[in-house]
Write a protein that holds these residues in place. Structure first.
Motif, PDB file in Angstrom:
ATOM      1  N   THR A 190       0.838  -1.203   0.000  1.00 61.70           N
ATOM      2  CA  THR A 190       0.000   0.000   0.000  1.00 61.70           C
ATOM      3  C   THR A 190       0.865   1.243   0.000  1.00 61.70           C
ATOM      4  O   THR A 190       0.468   2.277   0.487  1.00 61.70           O
ATOM      5  CB  THR A 190      -0.929   0.011   1.238  1.00 61.70           C
ATOM      6  OG1 THR A 190      -0.112  -0.091   2.418  1.00 61.70           O
ATOM      7  CG2 THR A 190      -1.919  -1.112   1.198  1.00 61.70           C
ATOM      8  N   TYR A 248      -8.536   4.441   0.550  1.00 57.32           N
ATOM      9  CA  TYR A 248      -8.832   3.623  -0.634  1.00 57.32           C
ATOM     10  C   TYR A 248     -10.186   2.926  -0.502  1.00 57.32           C
ATOM     11  O   TYR A 248     -10.822   2.603  -1.514  1.00 57.32           O
ATOM     12  CB  TYR A 248      -7.706   2.609  -0.891  1.00 57.32           C
ATOM     13  CG  TYR A 248      -7.653   1.434   0.061  1.00 57.32           C
ATOM     14  CD1 TYR A 248      -8.380   0.279  -0.193  1.00 57.32           C
ATOM     15  CD2 TYR A 248      -6.861   1.460   1.198  1.00 57.32           C
ATOM     16  CE1 TYR A 248      -8.323  -0.812   0.659  1.00 57.32           C
ATOM     17  CE2 TYR A 248      -6.789   0.383   2.058  1.00 57.32           C
ATOM     18  CZ  TYR A 248      -7.527  -0.756   1.792  1.00 57.32           C
ATOM     19  OH  TYR A 248      -7.465  -1.820   2.647  1.00 57.32           O
ATOM     20  N   ARG A 289      -9.315  -5.454  -2.754  1.00 60.43           N
ATOM     21  CA  ARG A 289      -8.783  -5.160  -1.423  1.00 60.43           C
ATOM     22  C   ARG A 289      -9.813  -4.398  -0.580  1.00 60.43           C
ATOM     23  O   ARG A 289     -10.004  -4.697   0.598  1.00 60.43           O
ATOM     24  CB  ARG A 289      -7.493  -4.359  -1.549  1.00 60.43           C
ATOM     25  CG  ARG A 289      -6.801  -4.066  -0.221  1.00 60.43           C
ATOM     26  CD  ARG A 289      -5.442  -3.441  -0.495  1.00 60.43           C
ATOM     27  NE  ARG A 289      -4.804  -3.005   0.722  1.00 60.43           N
ATOM     28  CZ  ARG A 289      -4.188  -3.797   1.591  1.00 60.43           C
ATOM     29  NH1 ARG A 289      -4.133  -5.092   1.351  1.00 60.43           N
ATOM     30  NH2 ARG A 289      -3.618  -3.318   2.687  1.00 60.43           N
ATOM     31  N   ARG A 308      -7.748  -1.173  -6.461  1.00 63.85           N
ATOM     32  CA  ARG A 308      -7.968  -1.630  -5.090  1.00 63.85           C
ATOM     33  C   ARG A 308      -9.389  -2.151  -4.837  1.00 63.85           C
ATOM     34  O   ARG A 308      -9.826  -2.244  -3.693  1.00 63.85           O
ATOM     35  CB  ARG A 308      -7.649  -0.508  -4.099  1.00 63.85           C
ATOM     36  CG  ARG A 308      -6.185  -0.102  -4.133  1.00 63.85           C
ATOM     37  CD  ARG A 308      -5.892   0.969  -3.095  1.00 63.85           C
ATOM     38  NE  ARG A 308      -4.496   1.343  -3.126  1.00 63.85           N
ATOM     39  CZ  ARG A 308      -3.539   0.696  -2.478  1.00 63.85           C
ATOM     40  NH1 ARG A 308      -3.839  -0.360  -1.755  1.00 63.85           N
ATOM     41  NH2 ARG A 308      -2.288   1.112  -2.556  1.00 63.85           N
ATOM     42  N   TYR A 337     -13.292   3.509  -3.012  1.00 59.61           N
ATOM     43  CA  TYR A 337     -13.986   2.399  -3.664  1.00 59.61           C
ATOM     44  C   TYR A 337     -15.503   2.562  -3.563  1.00 59.61           C
ATOM     45  O   TYR A 337     -16.226   2.376  -4.552  1.00 59.61           O
ATOM     46  CB  TYR A 337     -13.569   1.061  -3.053  1.00 59.61           C
ATOM     47  CG  TYR A 337     -14.523  -0.053  -3.424  1.00 59.61           C
ATOM     48  CD1 TYR A 337     -14.543  -0.562  -4.720  1.00 59.61           C
ATOM     49  CD2 TYR A 337     -15.449  -0.547  -2.499  1.00 59.61           C
ATOM     50  CE1 TYR A 337     -15.451  -1.550  -5.085  1.00 59.61           C
ATOM     51  CE2 TYR A 337     -16.349  -1.529  -2.852  1.00 59.61           C
ATOM     52  CZ  TYR A 337     -16.349  -2.024  -4.145  1.00 59.61           C
ATOM     53  OH  TYR A 337     -17.254  -2.991  -4.507  1.00 59.61           O
TER      54      TYR A 337
END
Length: 208
Positions: A30, A151, A185, A182, A155
């Motif tokens: 990351t 992140y 993740r 991402r 998203y």
């Protein structure tokens, strides 16, 4: 919400750092999001259960017990990077900043085609992370996302932006999110939060 009662954030003392004798530096998964270039893992024979992490210049230092396996090391590095990122993004974005962020994400990943009329935080969404009304061009994000890694917020924003273009969750919808690196993740992070919320709150063991 801590991932484990034995995990801690930054704030290690020089005395405890001196006890960590085994060090290894590896690229951070990351690094770009955290603004750092590497993760340094330090193993200590004096540590039994605790895992901690802190920023040191352009790197992140993760302190773990010496007996921890490589698989456990990888898992805890990910956990602690997420925890640090969440701590660093604790300052709540205002609705205006959230709307600006949505605009940047639309331009970067959706060719600017998703143009929301409004983007705001709401406190009445406890069973979903976000929602949108395509007819109004409005996007709403749950306040529960506040303090999560950036992140993850990005998203959810991108997910709702894609719904302004495609209402359902078919192949066309998911193809819009393929360009966001991402996605998996972030989905895993949110699924972990949901799973942890469903666990019974057991009393701590004696001595903890």
């Amino acid at each position: 919400m801590p991932a484990d009662p034995s995990a801690h954030g930054s704030g290690e003392t020089p005395l405890r750092r001196a006890a960590d004798t085994s060090r290894r530096t590896a690229p951070s998964p990351t690094a770009h999001a955290a603004g750092t270039s590497a993760v340094e893992v330090r193993r200590s024979s004096r540590r039994r259960r605790t895992v901690s992490a802190y920023r040191e210049g352009d790197r992140t230092v993760v302190l773990i017990p010496a007996r921890m396996s490589e698989a456990e090391e990888r898992r805890w590095v990910t956990v602690m990077l997420d925890k640090l990122a969440a701590q660093e993004s604790k300052r709540m974005l205002g609705d205006g900043e959230l709307a600006a962020r949505a605009g940047r994400l639309s331009g970067q990943y959706l060719d600017g085609r998703a143009r929301p009329a409004s983007v705001r935080w709401v406190t009445n969404q406890n069973t979903r992370w976000g929602s949108c009304t395509p007819a109004e061009g409005s996007i709403r994000l749950s306040h529960r996302l506040q303090g999560m890694p950036e992140y993850v917020i990005d998203y959810v924003l991108l997910h709702e932006l894609a719904h302004l273009l495609v209402p359902g969750h078919g192949p066309r919808f998911w193809s819009l999110l393929d360009s966001y690196p991402r996605t998996e993740r972030a989905r895993g992070y949110l699924e972990g939060v949901v799973a942890a919320d469903r666990l019974p709150h057991l009393p701590a063991a004696r001595g903890e």
